[in-house]
Design a protein around this motif. Structure first.
Motif, short mmCIF file in Angstrom:
data_model
loop_
_atom_site.label_atom_id
_atom_site.label_comp_id
_atom_site.label_asym_id
_atom_site.label_seq_id
_atom_site.Cartn_x
_atom_site.Cartn_y
_atom_site.Cartn_z
N ALA A 13 73.91 102.82 65.71
CA ALA A 13 72.95 103.46 64.82
C ALA A 13 71.56 102.97 65.19
O ALA A 13 71.39 101.83 65.63
CB ALA A 13 73.24 103.12 63.37
N HIS A 14 70.56 103.80 64.97
CA HIS A 14 69.17 103.43 65.21
C HIS A 14 68.96 102.86 66.61
O HIS A 14 68.25 101.86 66.78
CB HIS A 14 68.69 102.44 64.15
N ASP A 15 69.59 103.46 67.62
CA ASP A 15 69.49 103.01 69.02
C ASP A 15 69.92 101.57 69.22
O ASP A 15 69.40 100.85 70.07
CB ASP A 15 68.05 103.18 69.54
N ARG A 75 75.48 87.24 50.23
CA ARG A 75 75.47 87.15 48.77
C ARG A 75 75.96 88.45 48.13
O ARG A 75 76.76 88.44 47.21
CB ARG A 75 74.08 86.80 48.28
N ARG A 76 75.47 89.59 48.62
CA ARG A 76 75.88 90.87 48.05
C ARG A 76 77.36 91.17 48.33
O ARG A 76 78.05 91.73 47.47
CB ARG A 76 74.98 91.99 48.56
N LEU A 77 77.87 90.78 49.50
CA LEU A 77 79.29 91.00 49.79
C LEU A 77 80.17 90.11 48.91
O LEU A 77 81.23 90.54 48.44
CB LEU A 77 79.59 90.75 51.27
N ALA A 78 79.75 88.88 48.66
CA ALA A 78 80.50 88.00 47.76
C ALA A 78 80.52 88.57 46.35
O ALA A 78 81.53 88.53 45.66
CB ALA A 78 79.91 86.59 47.77
N LEU A 79 79.40 89.15 45.94
CA LEU A 79 79.31 89.76 44.61
C LEU A 79 80.23 90.97 44.51
O LEU A 79 80.92 91.16 43.52
CB LEU A 79 77.86 90.17 44.34
N ARG A 80 80.26 91.81 45.56
CA ARG A 80 81.07 93.03 45.54
C ARG A 80 82.56 92.78 45.70
O ARG A 80 83.38 93.55 45.23
CB ARG A 80 80.63 93.98 46.66
N ALA A 102 74.17 97.70 58.87
CA ALA A 102 75.23 96.71 59.09
C ALA A 102 75.96 96.39 57.78
O ALA A 102 77.19 96.33 57.74
CB ALA A 102 74.65 95.44 59.71
N GLU A 103 75.21 96.20 56.71
CA GLU A 103 75.82 95.89 55.42
C GLU A 103 76.69 97.05 54.92
O GLU A 103 77.81 96.84 54.47
CB GLU A 103 74.76 95.55 54.39
N ARG A 104 76.16 98.27 55.00
CA ARG A 104 76.94 99.42 54.55
C ARG A 104 78.22 99.60 55.37
O ARG A 104 79.28 99.91 54.83
CB ARG A 104 76.10 100.70 54.63
N ARG A 105 78.13 99.33 56.67
CA ARG A 105 79.30 99.51 57.55
C ARG A 105 80.38 98.47 57.23
O ARG A 105 81.56 98.77 57.19
CB ARG A 105 78.87 99.42 59.01
N VAL A 106 79.97 97.23 57.01
CA VAL A 106 80.93 96.17 56.64
C VAL A 106 81.55 96.47 55.29
O VAL A 106 82.76 96.35 55.10
CB VAL A 106 80.25 94.78 56.64
N LEU A 107 80.73 96.88 54.34
CA LEU A 107 81.23 97.19 53.00
C LEU A 107 82.24 98.34 53.04
O LEU A 107 83.27 98.29 52.37
CB LEU A 107 80.09 97.52 52.05
N LYS A 108 81.96 99.35 53.84
CA LYS A 108 82.91 100.47 53.98
C LYS A 108 84.24 99.98 54.53
O LYS A 108 85.31 100.35 54.04
CB LYS A 108 82.34 101.55 54.89
N GLU A 109 84.19 99.12 55.52
CA GLU A 109 85.43 98.58 56.10
C GLU A 109 86.19 97.73 55.09
O GLU A 109 87.41 97.81 54.99
CB GLU A 109 85.11 97.77 57.35
N LEU A 110 85.47 96.92 54.32
CA LEU A 110 86.12 96.10 53.29
C LEU A 110 86.75 96.97 52.21
O LEU A 110 87.83 96.66 51.70
CB LEU A 110 85.12 95.12 52.68
#
Length: 117
Positions: A13-15, A75-80, A102-110
């Motif tokens: 994403a984003h080159d 921190r946001r992933l631990a919260l979610r 990167a955060e959205r992609r990891v969250l989708k996988e989780l």
């Protein structure tokens, strides 16, 4: 006790090329995010606590904190997820669009793996 589970994937994403590894342990997630290289980068630990809504955060390698790219993601992933998160992030500084992707992609996988609340 649950057996460790390793998930590896890549995306673009984003080159930029992103590489991800998620190691799911018993009540802990180890996540590595690499952007355009396979370096370790900064290492953060974020742990949910019964004393505060926001998980605690510590920089283990490198500087920064909650305002740095990896610290905020950890921190946001631990919260979610409700899990302790150890996050190694090699992301360019001052690139919020790359950090967000990167955060959205990891969250989708989780979410797909069933690790979110």
């Amino acid at each position: 006790m649950e057996a460790p589970r390793l998930t590896c994937f890549s995306d673009e994403a984003h080159d930029a090329s992103f590489h991800f590894q998620i190691l799911c342990l018993d009540k802990q997630l180890y996540i590595w995010i690499g952007c355009n290289s396979a370096r370790l980068g900064h290492l953060f630990a974020s742990i949910p606590t019964p004393y505060d809504k926001m998980p605690s955060l510590s920089a283990l390698i490198g500087g920064g904190g909650a305002n740095s790219a990896g610290g905020g993601i950890a921190r946001r992933l631990a919260l979610r997820t409700g899990y302790s998160v150890v996050l190694a992030a090699n992301l360019p500084s001052n690139a919020p669009s790359l950090e967000g992707f990167a955060e959205r992609r990891v969250l989708k996988e989780l979410q797909d793996l069933g690790y979110t609340r």
